[in-house]
Design a protein around this motif. Structure first.
Motif, PDB file in Angstrom:
ATOM      1  N   TYR A 178       0.820  -1.210   0.000  1.00  0.00           N
ATOM      2  CA  TYR A 178       0.000   0.000   0.000  1.00  0.00           C
ATOM      3  C   TYR A 178       0.859   1.267   0.000  1.00  0.00           C
ATOM      4  O   TYR A 178       0.462   2.293  -0.569  1.00  0.00           O
ATOM      5  CB  TYR A 178      -0.973   0.009   1.183  1.00  0.00           C
ATOM      6  N   PHE A 179       2.027   1.216   0.618  1.00  0.00           N
ATOM      7  CA  PHE A 179       2.917   2.381   0.608  1.00  0.00           C
ATOM      8  C   PHE A 179       3.356   2.696  -0.816  1.00  0.00           C
ATOM      9  O   PHE A 179       3.411   3.865  -1.227  1.00  0.00           O
ATOM     10  CB  PHE A 179       4.117   2.126   1.517  1.00  0.00           C
ATOM     11  N   ASP A 180       3.671   1.669  -1.592  1.00  0.00           N
ATOM     12  CA  ASP A 180       3.998   1.901  -2.996  1.00  0.00           C
ATOM     13  C   ASP A 180       2.791   2.450  -3.752  1.00  0.00           C
ATOM     14  O   ASP A 180       2.909   3.393  -4.541  1.00  0.00           O
ATOM     15  CB  ASP A 180       4.483   0.607  -3.651  1.00  0.00           C
ATOM     16  N   LEU A 181       1.627   1.879  -3.528  1.00  0.00           N
ATOM     17  CA  LEU A 181       0.435   2.327  -4.249  1.00  0.00           C
ATOM     18  C   LEU A 181       0.095   3.783  -3.955  1.00  0.00           C
ATOM     19  O   LEU A 181      -0.212   4.557  -4.868  1.00  0.00           O
ATOM     20  CB  LEU A 181      -0.760   1.439  -3.889  1.00  0.00           C
ATOM     21  N   VAL A 182       0.123   4.172  -2.680  1.00  0.00           N
ATOM     22  CA  VAL A 182      -0.284   5.532  -2.337  1.00  0.00           C
ATOM     23  C   VAL A 182       0.727   6.548  -2.857  1.00  0.00           C
ATOM     24  O   VAL A 182       0.357   7.673  -3.232  1.00  0.00           O
ATOM     25  CB  VAL A 182      -0.505   5.673  -0.814  1.00  0.00           C
ATOM     26  N   ARG A 183       2.000   6.181  -2.917  1.00  0.00           N
ATOM     27  CA  ARG A 183       2.992   7.107  -3.464  1.00  0.00           C
ATOM     28  C   ARG A 183       2.880   7.217  -4.980  1.00  0.00           C
ATOM     29  O   ARG A 183       3.093   8.291  -5.545  1.00  0.00           O
ATOM     30  CB  ARG A 183       4.403   6.661  -3.071  1.00  0.00           C
ATOM     31  N   TRP A 184       2.540   6.126  -5.640  1.00  0.00           N
ATOM     32  CA  TRP A 184       2.460   6.153  -7.095  1.00  0.00           C
ATOM     33  C   TRP A 184       1.117   6.672  -7.614  1.00  0.00           C
ATOM     34  O   TRP A 184       1.065   7.298  -8.667  1.00  0.00           O
ATOM     35  CB  TRP A 184       2.717   4.761  -7.665  1.00  0.00           C
ATOM     36  N   PHE A 185       0.034   6.401  -6.880  1.00  0.00           N
ATOM     37  CA  PHE A 185      -1.289   6.702  -7.429  1.00  0.00           C
ATOM     38  C   PHE A 185      -2.129   7.662  -6.591  1.00  0.00           C
ATOM     39  O   PHE A 185      -3.100   8.210  -7.104  1.00  0.00           O
ATOM     40  CB  PHE A 185      -2.077   5.403  -7.627  1.00  0.00           C
ATOM     41  N   GLY A 186      -1.818   7.851  -5.324  1.00  0.00           N
ATOM     42  CA  GLY A 186      -2.640   8.730  -4.504  1.00  0.00           C
ATOM     43  C   GLY A 186      -3.911   8.044  -4.049  1.00  0.00           C
ATOM     44  O   GLY A 186      -3.894   7.225  -3.124  1.00  0.00           O
ATOM     45  N   ASN A 187      -5.033   8.349  -4.677  1.00  0.00           N
ATOM     46  CA  ASN A 187      -6.319   7.742  -4.329  1.00  0.00           C
ATOM     47  C   ASN A 187      -6.402   6.326  -4.900  1.00  0.00           C
ATOM     48  O   ASN A 187      -6.384   6.144  -6.121  1.00  0.00           O
ATOM     49  CB  ASN A 187      -7.472   8.573  -4.895  1.00  0.00           C
ATOM     50  N   VAL A 188      -6.501   5.339  -4.025  1.00  0.00           N
ATOM     51  CA  VAL A 188      -6.590   3.946  -4.463  1.00  0.00           C
ATOM     52  C   VAL A 188      -7.615   3.214  -3.598  1.00  0.00           C
ATOM     53  O   VAL A 188      -7.891   3.622  -2.468  1.00  0.00           O
ATOM     54  CB  VAL A 188      -5.226   3.223  -4.371  1.00  0.00           C
ATOM     55  N   PRO A 189      -8.207   2.130  -4.101  1.00  0.00           N
ATOM     56  CA  PRO A 189      -9.134   1.347  -3.276  1.00  0.00           C
ATOM     57  C   PRO A 189      -8.422   0.745  -2.065  1.00  0.00           C
ATOM     58  O   PRO A 189      -7.313   0.216  -2.186  1.00  0.00           O
ATOM     59  CB  PRO A 189      -9.617   0.248  -4.230  1.00  0.00           C
TER      60      PRO A 189
END
Length: 501
Positions: free
Chosen positions: A155-166
């Motif tokens: 999730y840390f990678d996702l939030v840094r790369w995409f911001g708003n994520v499920p």
């Protein structure tokens, strides 16, 4: 992954694929084959196999194209160019390099898929652990902590790369697969913090030699401190400093200390060295040779990616010519003692009789830290897929500099901030400098060059527009990747595109 816990990853992943689809959309990553799934995870050995399957996703670098984190983020920064044979070789990399991504072009599809694959596997094994009545208390505590650490990592990678994520923290019923709305970064970060706090309580301070590759309490504390720092919330700095100090102090409980020789950090013979806090193992144990599913292997394809194309000479093996180092980084490192351990001087090699092909965006300078070395070229499987070069995600010099940064931002203990900065510089024979944010940021670039930190450092410290603007970076857009169009389509617009795309 050589140890007894991780060496059987390939067989485990093959089993996991029976009931975990690995297709292009995360919403397709739902348990399949209910009968098999219900009959598995009946004992500690089987549950451990499920935990290993979550770890396995950390190794993936070819999901939906080439998405190896260190070189990809180096290309997005001012450390490297995209490279390759020409601009059409890897369009996703070139698009990220010049910030010309679209919902269809860029590395976003593979990164989204990889991280949600890891999250899905973590959620699945957590549900099995929770329902089990056969696990010992100690095993259950550690396995749960590992799965939560890994979910937080993805999730840390996702939030840094995409911001708003499920935000998905349970296995989803079929009826809910295509209705998952995005959560704001604050909600994602809150879940990451919760998972890491839970993990810290259940992880051991030290990992036995036979278990290297499993995470530890020290790694979870370092990761949580990093997460707190990255949020740019001054109210979180005190906790981050406390966590960093626990990891960084002399005589820490985790055995961490700076390596004496800087170059030794990156020597493949020194895997899991005293400076390494979070390290992703790679090996040629699988002897992999399937270009259709490179993620099934355990090698580091990034190593092949960055090598000099058709190289013929001493020391190095041939690669594919991606991520040539920018002259900007060359110039700031040229008189630094870390230059030779960080950058290969191709012109010097040619002067000594070596040859290689100059490819797209060639500068005659190449990444050294995880370069393809002849002595480590695999004789098993397809050599290009089986480089046994580990990835060090967090190391002690990194946490030293993050603590120094947090101390300066918090206006507390400037003496300790200077000690930490001086220790990093002193290791390579450099003198003391004042512990200012500019000096700390500069030291991070020099110390951690090409290790994948620079892009997010520029974004989180508000310097990306100034540094990367001339390369195409745009404020309020380029800090995030576009959401993959396939995710928007499959959810019929429930998932929304990021601004500017």
């Amino acid at each position: 992954m050589k140890n007894k816990y991780i060496k059987s990853t390939i067989a485990i992943v093959a089993m996991m694929q029976i009931f975990v689809s690995c297709k292009k959309d995360f919403l397709e990553l739902t348990p399949k084959g209910t009968t098999l799934e219900d009959n598995f995870y009946k004992n500690e050995k089987e549950v451990m196999q499920g935990v290993i399957a979550v770890y396995d996703v950390m190794q993936w670098g070819t999901t939906g194209g080439y998405t190896m984190k260190m070189p990809l983020l180096s290309a997005a920064s001012d450390d490297c160019w995209a490279g390759g044979s020409n601009a059409a070789d890897q369009p996703a990399w070139v698009a990220y390099d010049n910030f010309n991504m679209s919902s269809f072009v860029g590395p976003q599809g593979g990164l989204w898929n990889k991280n949600y694959s890891g999250i899905n596997r973590a959620n699945l094994i957590l549900s099995k652990i929770d329902k089990s009545t056969t696990l010992s208390a100690s095993f259950k505590t550690r396995a749960t902590a590992e799965a939560k650490f890994l979910r937080a990592y993805f999730y840390f990678d996702l939030v840094r790369w995409f911001g708003n994520v499920p935000l998905i923290v349970t296995t989803l019923p079929t009826a809910e697969l295509y209705t998952q709305k995005q959560s704001a970064p604050a909600q994602i970060y809150a879940q990451i913090e919760k998972d890491l706090r839970d993990a810290i309580a259940g992880l051991p301070p030290l990992v036995a030699a036979a278990e290297k590759g499993r995470t530890s309490q020290g790694a979870a504390k370092a990761q949580l401190a990093k997460v707190l720092l990255y949020q740019n919330d001054n109210t979180k700095l005190a906790e981050a400093i406390t966590l960093f100090e626990d990891v960084n102090k002399t005589g820490n409980a985790y055995g961490y200390k700076l390596m004496t020789n800087y170059a030794d950090i990156f020597d493949p013979a020194n895997k899991f060295n005293s400076e390494s806090i979070l390290e992703i193992p790679h090996s040629n144990n699988a002897a992999w040779g399937d270009w259709g599913w490179i993620n099934g292997g355990e090698g580091n394809v990034a190593t092949q990616f960055i090598g000099m194309d058709t190289y013929n000479g001493d020391t190095y093996s041939s690669g594919w010519g991606f991520c040539p180092v920018t002259l900007d980084l060359v110039n700031v490192l040229k008189t630094d003692p870390r230059f030779a351990a960080t950058i290969i001087d191709g012109a010097a090699l040619k002067a000594a009789g070596a040859t290689y092909n100059a490819r797209y965006q060639n500068t005659d300078y190449f990444i050294r830290k995880y370069a393809p070395l002849k002595v480590y070229r695999s004789t098993l499987g397809v050599a290009e897929q089986n480089w046994p070069i580990n990835e060090i995600e967090i190391r002690l010099a990194d946490t030293y500099l993050m603590q120094a940064e947090a101390l300066v931002k918090n206006g507390s203990n400037p003496t300790r901030a200077k000690e930490l900065l001086d220790a990093v510089r002193g290791r390579v024979g450099l003198g003391s400098v004042p512990a200012t944010l500019d000096n700390i940021y500069n030291e991070r670039r020099l110390e951690l060059a090409t290790e994948g930190h620079r892009f997010f450092d520029l974004v989180r410290t508000g310097r990306a527009v100034t540094v990367l603007g001339p390369l195409g970076y745009k404020a309020n857009k380029s800090e995030y990747l576009p959401i993959p169009q396939s995710e928007i389509d499959v959810t019929k617009g429930v998932i929304k595109q990021n601004p500017g795309y």
